[in-house]
Design a protein around this motif. Sequence first.
Motif, PDB file in Angstrom:
ATOM      1  N   GLU A   3     -30.725  75.747 -32.624  1.00  0.00           N
ATOM      2  CA  GLU A   3     -30.152  74.562 -31.977  1.00  0.00           C
ATOM      3  C   GLU A   3     -30.352  74.579 -30.463  1.00  0.00           C
ATOM      4  O   GLU A   3     -30.226  73.558 -29.808  1.00  0.00           O
ATOM      5  CB  GLU A   3     -28.641  74.453 -32.235  1.00  0.00           C
ATOM      6  CG  GLU A   3     -28.164  74.613 -33.643  1.00  0.00           C
ATOM      7  CD  GLU A   3     -28.035  76.075 -34.065  1.00  0.00           C
ATOM      8  OE1 GLU A   3     -27.483  76.899 -33.318  1.00  0.00           O
ATOM      9  OE2 GLU A   3     -28.506  76.382 -35.154  1.00  0.00           O
ATOM     10  N   LEU A   4     -30.615  75.739 -29.928  1.00  0.00           N
ATOM     11  CA  LEU A   4     -30.768  75.845 -28.483  1.00  0.00           C
ATOM     12  C   LEU A   4     -32.097  75.244 -28.042  1.00  0.00           C
ATOM     13  O   LEU A   4     -33.135  75.513 -28.624  1.00  0.00           O
ATOM     14  CB  LEU A   4     -30.694  77.304 -28.046  1.00  0.00           C
ATOM     15  CG  LEU A   4     -29.356  77.978 -28.256  1.00  0.00           C
ATOM     16  CD1 LEU A   4     -29.450  79.441 -27.861  1.00  0.00           C
ATOM     17  CD2 LEU A   4     -28.265  77.282 -27.472  1.00  0.00           C
ATOM     18  N   ASP A   5     -32.023  74.474 -27.015  1.00  0.00           N
ATOM     19  CA  ASP A   5     -33.228  73.877 -26.459  1.00  0.00           C
ATOM     20  C   ASP A   5     -33.407  74.447 -25.061  1.00  0.00           C
ATOM     21  O   ASP A   5     -32.944  73.874 -24.084  1.00  0.00           O
ATOM     22  CB  ASP A   5     -33.093  72.352 -26.419  1.00  0.00           C
ATOM     23  CG  ASP A   5     -34.382  71.690 -25.973  1.00  0.00           C
ATOM     24  OD1 ASP A   5     -35.446  72.312 -26.096  1.00  0.00           O
ATOM     25  OD2 ASP A   5     -34.296  70.540 -25.496  1.00  0.00           O
ATOM     26  N   ILE A   6     -34.057  75.597 -24.989  1.00  0.00           N
ATOM     27  CA  ILE A   6     -34.245  76.261 -23.708  1.00  0.00           C
ATOM     28  C   ILE A   6     -35.491  75.691 -23.047  1.00  0.00           C
ATOM     29  O   ILE A   6     -36.564  75.657 -23.641  1.00  0.00           O
ATOM     30  CB  ILE A   6     -34.373  77.782 -23.892  1.00  0.00           C
ATOM     31  CG1 ILE A   6     -33.053  78.322 -24.443  1.00  0.00           C
ATOM     32  CG2 ILE A   6     -34.738  78.455 -22.589  1.00  0.00           C
ATOM     33  CD1 ILE A   6     -33.065  79.772 -24.746  1.00  0.00           C
ATOM     34  N   ASP A   7     -35.330  75.247 -21.820  1.00  0.00           N
ATOM     35  CA  ASP A   7     -36.426  74.670 -21.061  1.00  0.00           C
ATOM     36  C   ASP A   7     -37.264  75.790 -20.463  1.00  0.00           C
ATOM     37  O   ASP A   7     -36.905  76.371 -19.445  1.00  0.00           O
ATOM     38  CB  ASP A   7     -35.883  73.758 -19.964  1.00  0.00           C
ATOM     39  CG  ASP A   7     -36.982  73.125 -19.140  1.00  0.00           C
ATOM     40  OD1 ASP A   7     -38.155  73.158 -19.562  1.00  0.00           O
ATOM     41  OD2 ASP A   7     -36.672  72.591 -18.059  1.00  0.00           O
ATOM     42  N   ILE A   8     -38.372  76.086 -21.110  1.00  0.00           N
ATOM     43  CA  ILE A   8     -39.236  77.171 -20.653  1.00  0.00           C
ATOM     44  C   ILE A   8     -39.757  76.894 -19.251  1.00  0.00           C
ATOM     45  O   ILE A   8     -39.970  77.814 -18.478  1.00  0.00           O
ATOM     46  CB  ILE A   8     -40.394  77.392 -21.651  1.00  0.00           C
ATOM     47  CG1 ILE A   8     -39.847  77.986 -22.933  1.00  0.00           C
ATOM     48  CG2 ILE A   8     -41.466  78.282 -21.075  1.00  0.00           C
ATOM     49  CD1 ILE A   8     -40.854  78.203 -24.017  1.00  0.00           C
ATOM     50  N   GLN A   9     -39.934  75.642 -18.885  1.00  0.00           N
ATOM     51  CA  GLN A   9     -40.434  75.313 -17.560  1.00  0.00           C
ATOM     52  C   GLN A   9     -39.530  75.872 -16.463  1.00  0.00           C
ATOM     53  O   GLN A   9     -39.988  76.140 -15.367  1.00  0.00           O
ATOM     54  CB  GLN A   9     -40.581  73.800 -17.397  1.00  0.00           C
ATOM     55  CG  GLN A   9     -41.572  73.158 -18.348  1.00  0.00           C
ATOM     56  CD  GLN A   9     -42.975  73.705 -18.203  1.00  0.00           C
ATOM     57  OE1 GLN A   9     -43.426  73.984 -17.113  1.00  0.00           O
ATOM     58  NE2 GLN A   9     -43.663  73.873 -19.319  1.00  0.00           N
ATOM     59  N   GLN A  90     -27.752  87.091 -21.810  1.00  0.00           N
ATOM     60  CA  GLN A  90     -26.807  86.807 -20.742  1.00  0.00           C
ATOM     61  C   GLN A  90     -25.716  85.830 -21.177  1.00  0.00           C
ATOM     62  O   GLN A  90     -24.612  85.883 -20.689  1.00  0.00           O
ATOM     63  CB  GLN A  90     -27.529  86.278 -19.502  1.00  0.00           C
ATOM     64  CG  GLN A  90     -28.291  87.333 -18.766  1.00  0.00           C
ATOM     65  CD  GLN A  90     -29.032  86.762 -17.572  1.00  0.00           C
ATOM     66  OE1 GLN A  90     -28.947  85.575 -17.261  1.00  0.00           O
ATOM     67  NE2 GLN A  90     -29.783  87.617 -16.889  1.00  0.00           N
ATOM     68  N   VAL A  91     -26.072  84.952 -22.077  1.00  0.00           N
ATOM     69  CA  VAL A  91     -25.066  83.998 -22.554  1.00  0.00           C
ATOM     70  C   VAL A  91     -24.511  84.437 -23.915  1.00  0.00           C
ATOM     71  O   VAL A  91     -23.904  83.644 -24.622  1.00  0.00           O
ATOM     72  CB  VAL A  91     -25.616  82.549 -22.621  1.00  0.00           C
ATOM     73  CG1 VAL A  91     -25.922  82.032 -21.231  1.00  0.00           C
ATOM     74  CG2 VAL A  91     -26.826  82.446 -23.511  1.00  0.00           C
ATOM     75  N   ASN A  92     -24.749  85.708 -24.254  1.00  0.00           N
ATOM     76  CA  ASN A  92     -24.214  86.326 -25.471  1.00  0.00           C
ATOM     77  C   ASN A  92     -24.567  85.586 -26.750  1.00  0.00           C
ATOM     78  O   ASN A  92     -23.711  85.390 -27.622  1.00  0.00           O
ATOM     79  CB  ASN A  92     -22.701  86.487 -25.375  1.00  0.00           C
ATOM     80  CG  ASN A  92     -22.317  87.409 -24.248  1.00  0.00           C
ATOM     81  OD1 ASN A  92     -22.940  88.432 -24.064  1.00  0.00           O
ATOM     82  ND2 ASN A  92     -21.304  87.022 -23.492  1.00  0.00           N
TER      83      ASN A  92
END
Length: 94
Positions: A3-9, A90-92
């Motif tokens: 579900e996480l949408d981590i912005d690689i940019q 870092q955000v566990n």
Amino acid sequence: MAELDIDIQSFDIPRAVTVYPDRAGIRWWTKAWFNNREEGEASVEIERTQAVDFIHDRIGKDAWLEAFFPKQMEVYRNAIEQTKEQLLKQVNLI
């Protein structure tokens, strides 16, 4: 985690690439720079048609780098994955 949408940019590693001919315009090369290194990678000779395709955006930068600088792109992908894992820790979340 899906579900996480981590912005690689936001933590991407800079990559630059160019194509250029010799003075006669007969032989063509491509050169890449990773992580803002001043010297860059060794140039790779390419075909003129490949250079034209790249210049006209028919081939994306990452696809181009994968084709001509595969070892460097493997290092790039590994570094991005490690950074992503560190951020998630870092955000566990892992």
